[in-house]
Write a protein that holds these residues in place. Structure first.
Motif, PDB file in Angstrom:
ATOM      1  N   TYR B  36      32.826  43.868  34.211  1.00  0.00           N
ATOM      2  CA  TYR B  36      34.245  43.791  34.539  1.00  0.00           C
ATOM      3  C   TYR B  36      35.057  43.861  33.253  1.00  0.00           C
ATOM      4  N   GLN B  38      38.946  42.854  31.633  1.00  0.00           N
ATOM      5  CA  GLN B  38      40.160  42.072  31.839  1.00  0.00           C
ATOM      6  C   GLN B  38      41.166  42.429  30.753  1.00  0.00           C
ATOM      7  N   ASN B  41      46.511  39.077  30.377  1.00  0.00           N
ATOM      8  CA  ASN B  41      47.321  38.512  31.468  1.00  0.00           C
ATOM      9  C   ASN B  41      47.115  39.218  32.798  1.00  0.00           C
ATOM     10  N   GLN B  42      45.922  39.749  32.996  1.00  0.00           N
ATOM     11  CA  GLN B  42      45.621  40.390  34.270  1.00  0.00           C
ATOM     12  C   GLN B  42      44.317  39.852  34.838  1.00  0.00           C
ATOM     13  N   GLY B  43      44.045  40.230  36.067  1.00  0.00           N
ATOM     14  CA  GLY B  43      42.782  39.865  36.692  1.00  0.00           C
ATOM     15  C   GLY B  43      41.673  40.776  36.224  1.00  0.00           C
ATOM     16  N   LEU B  44      40.502  40.589  36.798  1.00  0.00           N
ATOM     17  CA  LEU B  44      39.340  41.382  36.410  1.00  0.00           C
ATOM     18  C   LEU B  44      39.239  42.635  37.266  1.00  0.00           C
ATOM     19  N   ARG B 108      35.413  40.418  23.430  1.00  0.00           N
ATOM     20  CA  ARG B 108      36.719  41.028  23.198  1.00  0.00           C
ATOM     21  C   ARG B 108      36.524  42.287  22.378  1.00  0.00           C
TER      22      ARG B 108
END
Lengths: 113, 113
Positions: B36, B38, B41-44, B108
């Motif tokens: 996934y 991300q 500031n968002q969903g997966l 990251r």
């Protein structure tokens, strides 16, 4: 149309308060989930419901109570909020059990002061 | 218990360079595996998934991953990084009859000019 939506997006509250986060999915999925993402970005499942029935309940304090009024909604109620509850809470849904992919909502950032 | 390890909490690559994000799982039974992404500031969002079909899985945005049972690995690659690939990437595994996703700690990805 948003597939999985959550409200509110941000929630700031004081210790000891009770708060709820709502989740709705318009995908027609049977299974919904709540995940917690801590400050280090670690994601962990909290609960899972399949057709309104609780199927996964991880080691979560009793202060957290999920409620599924119908299979399109899964709400999370938190009593007596603590500082350690501060996190981003994600709702997700999937078509059925394994191995279908889970669709995530945008998250609710909860800050407890 | 199932666990997922992502080596490297932070990976930096130049634009146009190869992206390699590592993921290892621990399970005596090959699990279903997912990557996934991300964005801030968002969903997966699901990039790709392995469900015991082809061992080389192609996903969205030019990403692919190869399942290697002998190495218990499911590394994510992309031949040429783009600035828009900068995000947090999560590897996840699902085993057994429960639909619980176990996530790695995330990597990251930073893309520099």
């Amino acid at each position: 149309d948003t597939a999985v939506s959550q409200t509110p997006k941000y929630l700031v509250t004081q210790m000891g308060n009770d708060k709820s986060i709502k989740c709705e999915q318009n995908l027609g999925h049977d299974t919904m989930y709540w995940y917690k993402q801590d400050s280090k970005k670690f994601l962990k499942i909290m609960f899972s419901y399949n057709n309104k029935e609780l199927i996964i309940n991880e080691t979560v304090p009793n202060r957290f109570s999920p409620k599924s009024p119908d299979k399109a909604h899964l709400n999370l109620h938190i009593n007596s909020l603590e500082l350690g509850d501060s996190a981003v809470y994600f709702c997700a849904s999937s078509q059925d059990l394994i191995p279908y992919e889970q669709y995530f909502g945008p998250g609710t950032r909860l800050t407890v002061t | 218990a199932q666990s997922v390890t992502q080596l490297g909490s932070h990976v930096s690559v130049s634009e146009g360079a190869l992206v390699l994000l590592r993921c290892n799982y621990s399970s005596s039974v090959p699990p279903y595996l997912f990557w996934y992404v991300q964005y801030p500031n968002q969903g997966l969002q699901l990039l790709l998934k392995y469900t015991s079909a082809a061992t080389l899985v192609k996903g969205i945005n030019g990403f692919e991953a190869e399942f290697k049972k002998s190495e218990t690995s499911f590394h994510l690659t992309k031949p040429s990084a783009h600035m828009s690939d900068a995000a947090e990437y999560f590897c996840a595994a699902m085993t057994g009859t429960a639909s619980k996703l176990t996530f790695g700690t995330g990597t990251r990805l930073q893309v520099t000019l």
